[in-house]
Design a protein around this motif. Structure first.
Motif, short mmCIF file in Angstrom:
data_model
loop_
_atom_site.label_atom_id
_atom_site.label_comp_id
_atom_site.label_asym_id
_atom_site.label_seq_id
_atom_site.Cartn_x
_atom_site.Cartn_y
_atom_site.Cartn_z
N LYS A 132 2.72 9.33 -3.80
CA LYS A 132 2.62 8.76 -2.46
C LYS A 132 2.61 9.87 -1.42
O LYS A 132 3.48 10.74 -1.40
CB LYS A 132 3.80 7.82 -2.21
N GLY A 142 2.19 -1.64 -6.95
CA GLY A 142 1.78 -2.38 -5.76
C GLY A 142 1.22 -3.74 -6.08
O GLY A 142 1.54 -4.75 -5.43
N GLN A 200 2.76 6.54 4.47
CA GLN A 200 2.75 5.09 4.65
C GLN A 200 1.95 4.78 5.91
O GLN A 200 2.11 5.46 6.93
CB GLN A 200 4.17 4.55 4.76
N TYR A 201 1.11 3.78 5.80
CA TYR A 201 0.28 3.42 6.95
C TYR A 201 0.87 2.20 7.65
O TYR A 201 1.07 1.15 7.04
CB TYR A 201 -1.15 3.12 6.51
N ASP A 202 1.18 2.39 8.94
CA ASP A 202 1.74 1.30 9.75
C ASP A 202 0.59 0.53 10.39
O ASP A 202 -0.13 1.06 11.25
CB ASP A 202 2.66 1.89 10.82
N GLY A 242 1.76 -1.84 -0.31
CA GLY A 242 3.13 -1.36 -0.27
C GLY A 242 3.93 -1.81 -1.49
O GLY A 242 3.84 -2.95 -1.95
N LYS A 243 4.70 -0.90 -2.02
CA LYS A 243 5.47 -1.18 -3.22
C LYS A 243 6.78 -1.90 -2.88
O LYS A 243 7.32 -1.75 -1.80
CB LYS A 243 5.78 0.12 -3.97
N THR A 245 1.62 -6.53 4.49
CA THR A 245 2.69 -5.73 3.89
C THR A 245 2.51 -4.23 4.12
O THR A 245 3.40 -3.45 3.78
CB THR A 245 2.73 -6.00 2.38
N GLY A 246 1.38 -3.82 4.66
CA GLY A 246 1.15 -2.40 4.90
C GLY A 246 0.52 -1.73 3.69
O GLY A 246 0.29 -2.33 2.63
N TYR A 247 0.22 -0.44 3.86
CA TYR A 247 -0.43 0.34 2.81
C TYR A 247 0.37 1.60 2.54
O TYR A 247 1.00 2.17 3.43
CB TYR A 247 -1.86 0.74 3.21
N ASP A 248 0.27 2.05 1.31
CA ASP A 248 0.71 3.38 0.94
C ASP A 248 -0.51 4.25 0.69
O ASP A 248 -1.47 3.80 0.06
CB ASP A 248 1.58 3.35 -0.33
N PHE A 262 0.02 7.04 10.53
CA PHE A 262 0.46 7.43 9.20
C PHE A 262 1.86 8.03 9.33
O PHE A 262 2.09 8.93 10.15
CB PHE A 262 -0.49 8.45 8.59
#
Length: 928
Positions: free
Chosen positions: A490, A410, A493-495, A329-330, A472-475, A501
């Motif tokens: 992008k 990131g 976003q992955y929770d 995550g940015k 922190t999660g993923y994009d 998603f």
């Protein structure tokens, strides 16, 4: 392992003292003094330069292959430390740094880790070996790095000796969450467990189940492979092939292994999706060769290379297909962009990577930005050493925009979080200590505080969980060509917590839809209405599609099995996508067969009324009188009406009342009808019987009213017991596949059979009596017609039993209706229609004289036969036997002439006593 670490430590110490390098500072890439020293590990170069297949002397070789992305990560750490030093967070305590280039080699990284252990205020080559490091004071208090999990694992095992905090910004191997094996390791990125889970989820949502995977032959690659396989299986995704490349580019076999991997990809034509857990250097080499072979696939990128500009700028990169990747995550990295803009003003002293970059940049000054990365890489392959520690003329531009283009936000944010976490832990630790004194604390004390630190950045709160991870999660990013250049956008976003998603942009949704159009399956997709049938292949994703059987359905694609419908209320045809509600059926009033049967019943009622009218209008005729009396006829006709009417209770939606009434009404009315016919049979047999014994018996038996009441009363008792203890009721027959039959459940088969059996017994007795009088006068032979009526009844009901037992469905009541109609019509036609025919069509035969003449003729014949029998009897008993007395007390003898015998027979019939002549024979015969 501890013994191995001690031996390695001793070996490095001996090497450092017996065979020193030119200067110890040759190991250091960049450094800056401070009150608290932070170590850094970055793979600024991609490999070590070696002219041999394997090391022959224990010396560290020089590194080649300058990597701009890693260089930017080094600058990100320097920038973050400068941000802390320029803030008031540590209240005058300055952070210093000592950054080492690992050259993507574990041995180089371990050498750097040993230097972190060097004792404060001593030469950097001296490391003490102790049993207890609680009071040991190393010069470096914490380490940031490394990027590769393989290197982080090796370094962490050494740093764990002193519990020196190690905060990685990119190492994601799941095993690093094990605090027993890696107690001092923390990271500002999620574990690969979540990345592989997200990948498998994305693949499953895209409709792919037949994929390949490429990884490296190291701890990171093997762990990522095993974790992803587990996640893939959980999401019904099969692995078609697993290719493993050498972990280090210095391996001579890497070229051959890449070629073999590409050949495998080409051979697996059904595999269009490939998951890649590789470093940037590996992907760079792989894609360059894939472009040459025109391999077009969907590549699922791990966080190692998903945002690598070095790869997106490969010439003709769009020919490899589509790339979907995961990145951290940015956050807000705008300050780093400003830092790069002013990089030419940053002091280059003690910063060898910066100096080398400037040197390489000067060598590629004539190259445009699109080819600059490749030019720098090519020139760095021949660089044998860092630039000397001297100032370099950097008056020319450092192409700061080019550096920002290569920045991976990131990773930069992840490095910032690592530095900020250490800074906030130091703030908490230094509140009660003077951290300007390097001896203020040991590394393990900082580790205790670091594990529990919580800080804010960009309005968000960050902390390490129990496993030392910062989730922190993923994009989810997608490589997209814009104006001839590959850009990274992008997608979603992955929770991590909810495993979903989050997509907000409509354009992104369209991209996901386009991805789903790409097929990557071992077998053709089974459509709804079908299910998968696994073939002999070991993979569950390879199967055949078979249609769902009847009463089963599937409403999704690729279902493992068909779902069963509720057989009681629903059904489904073959290859059905849903269950259909069963239709409730019964013999309705609108049914054609029901209408026909009801019409026949109504016609029967009309016939009954017509017969009643005919008989009423011809009361005085001999035919009506000879039918047993008007009362009996009306009772029989009423019974026929009730029997015909009972058929109406078999039609329409069954109710509890109709179920109970229809059988009872038919049983009682038909029993009453048979009882009345039985009395008529007895009367006829009694009237025309010339056997004295039989006539005497029939006289005793013939009691019309008691017989009728008794016979009918028994049936009433049977029906009453039936209705009380096992009454018929409405039931749903769900045995049929597509319909529910609403029918009457008879309640007790025994009671139903008893009712019908009792009627059959009465009919059989009636048949026997009627059969005895079958030879009566032809024009008035009612016994013969009763016999025929009973035969019709028997044939109908004998046929009914097997048909009723084997018939099911809504037309089952029609079977009983038909039998009732046949029985009623048979008896009605045989009992009354011949009489009506005589009344209407043979009126000359329906007169008293004609009737007497017919009976007289029959009586003459019967009397002659009886007289002959008596004469024979008198001849036999002539001796000593007196004859019957006459009216005057004299013996009476049978007349000898035929005419006299006929008159005597008619007299005998009239008086019902063949031995007593009657003086009024015609009146008696007429009464018959």
């Amino acid at each position: 392992m501890a013994l191995l670490i001690v031996l390695i430590t001793c070996l490095v110490i001996i090497l450092a003292t017996s065979q020193p390098c030119r200067t110890p500072d040759d190991f250091v890439a960049a450094s800056s003094p401070g009150h608290i020293m932070i170590g850094g590990l970055f793979a600024i170069h991609e490999k070590m330069l070696s002219s041999e297949d394997y090391p022959r002397r224990p010396e560290i070789q020089k590194c080649v292959g300058f990597d701009i992305s890693m260089f930017l990560q080094t600058l990100a750490m320097i920038h973050s430390i400068e941000m802390i030093n320029n803030s008031t967070l540590l209240s005058g305590v300055k952070l210093g740094y000592e950054i080492y280039d690992t050259c993507t080699e574990v041995t180089v990284a371990m050498a750097a880790a040993l230097r972190f252990f060097s004792k404060f205020n001593c030469s950097r080559e001296i490391v003490e070996v102790k049993c207890n490091y609680s009071s040991y004071m190393p010069r470096v208090k914490a380490v940031i790095g490394a990027g590769y999990s393989e290197i982080s694992m090796a370094v962490s095992r050494i740093l764990s000796l002193q519990l020196m905090p190690q905060v990685s910004y990119e190492s994601t191997a799941e095993i690093l969450s094990d605090k027993i094996r890696f107690p001092s390791f923390l990271r500002t990125v999620p574990s690969d467990f979540y990345q592989t889970k997200a990948m498998a989820h994305l693949i499953q949502k895209s409709g792919w189940n037949w994929i390949g995977i490429i990884t490296t032959d190291d701890d990171y690659g093997r762990l990522a492979l095993s974790t992803f396989v587990l996640q893939a299986v959980a999401n019904n995704v099969c692995i078609a092939f697993k290719e493993v490349l050498p972990a280090f580019l210095s391996d001579d076999t890497i070229e051959n292994r890449i070629n073999q991997t590409l050949e495998k990809i080409v051979a697996e034509a059904h595999v269009n999706v490939i998951v890649v857990f590789l470093g940037q250097f590996h992907v760079f080499s792989l894609f360059r060769k894939a472009i040459e072979r025109n391999i077009n696939k969907v590549w699922i990128a791990s966080d190692n290379w998903s945002t690598a500009i070095k790869i997106t700028t490969i010439p003709n990169i769009k020919r490899i297909g589509k790339v979907v990747g995961f990145t951290f995550g940015k956050g807000d990295v705008s300050s780093f962009q400003s830092f790069l803009q002013n990089l030419h003003m940053f002091p280059s002293d003690h910063n060898k990577p910066l100096n080398e970059y400037a040197m390489l940049l000067s060598a590629c000054a004539h190259v445009k930005d699109s080819d600059l990365s490749q030019c720098i890489f090519n020139h760095s392959q021949g660089t044998l050493a860092y630039m000397a520690n001297k100032a370099i003329d950097r008056n020319f531009s450092l192409r700061n925009d080019f550096l920002w283009k290569y920045t991976e936000p990131g990773l930069v944010h992840s490095i910032q979080l690592a530095v900020f976490a250490l800074a906030h832990a130091l703030r908490d630790l230094c509140q009660a200590r003077d951290c300007k004194n390097p001896n203020a604390f040991q590394p393990w004390e900082l580790l205790d505080v670091l594990k529990n630190v919580t800080f804010m950045d960009g309005g968000k709160s960050f902390h390490f969980d129990a496993h030392g991870d910062m989730n922190t999660g993923y994009d989810v990013v997608f490589w997209k060509e814009v104006n001839g250049h590959m850009t990274i956008t992008k997608m979603a976003q992955y929770d991590l917590k909810n495993d979903v998603f989050i997509i907000t942009d409509q354009e992104t949704k369209n991209e996901f839809r386009n991805l789903k159009k790409i097929q990557s399956k071992c077998s053709k997709e089974c459509s709804p209405g079908q299910m998968k049938k696994t073939t002999s292949s070991q993979h569950t994703c390879c199967y055949e599609c078979v249609n769902c059987p009847e009463n089963h359905y599937s409403n999704q694609t690729d279902m493992d099995h068909c779902l069963l419908c509720d057989n009681k209320t629903h059904w489904a045809p073959v290859k059905s996508t849903r269950c259909f509600e069963k239709e409730v059926e019964y013999l309705s009033w609108s049914d054609a067969l029901a209408i026909l049967l009801l019409a026949l019943s109504l016609l029967g009622v009309v016939f009954v009324l017509a017969v009643g009218i005919i008989f009423t209008r011809n009361l005085g005729t001999p035919v009506v009188k000879s039918s047993g009396g008007l009362t009996v006829c009306y009772v029989i006709l009423l019974c026929h009406v009730l029997s015909f009417a009972s058929t109406g209770l078999f039609v329409g939606e069954p109710r509890d009342f109709t179920c109970k009434a229809r059988q009872a009404l038919f049983g009682v009315s038909f029993t009453l009808c048979i009882a009345c016919i039985l009395t008529k049979s007895l009367k006829i047999l009694l009237a025309f019987s010339f056997d004295p014994k039989l006539q005497s018996f029939l006289k005793c038996l013939y009691r019309p009213v008691p017989i009728i009441l008794t016979c009918t009363g028994i049936q009433v008792a049977i029906c009453s017991l039936w209705l009380v203890f096992a009454a018929p009721m409405v039931a749903e027959n769900v045995s049929l596949p597509r319909v529910i039959i609403l029918e009457c459940e008879e309640g007790s088969v025994l009671a139903f059979g008893t009712m019908l059996g009792y009627i059959a017994v009465l009919a059989f007795v009636c048949f026997l009596f009627a059969f005895q009088g079958r030879k009566l006068p032809e024009n008035y032979n009612e016994a013969k017609f009763i016999t025929f009526g009973m035969l019709i009844y028997f044939i109908a009901w004998v046929t009914f039993i097997p048909v009723y037992a084997t018939t099911s469905g809504k037309y089952l009541p029609a079977v009983e209706i038909i039998v009732i109609l046949i029985s009623n019509y048979g008896i009605l036609c045989c009992t009354f229609f011949p009489k009506c025919y005589v009344i209407l069509c043979k009126q000359d035969a329906n007169t008293k004289s004609a009737f007497l003449q017919t009976v007289y003729s029959y009586s003459s014949h019967s009397a002659g036969s009886l007289a002959t029998s008596h004469a024979s009897l008198d001849s036999t008993h002539s001796k000593g036997t007196a004859s019957h007395p006459g009216p005057g007390g004299q013996p009476a003898a049978w007349p000898q002439s035929k005419e006299l015998r006929a008159q005597a027979f008619a007299h005998a019939v009239t008086e019902n006593d063949p031995g007593v002549p009657s003086t009024r024979p015609r009146k008696r015969i007429a009464s018959i």
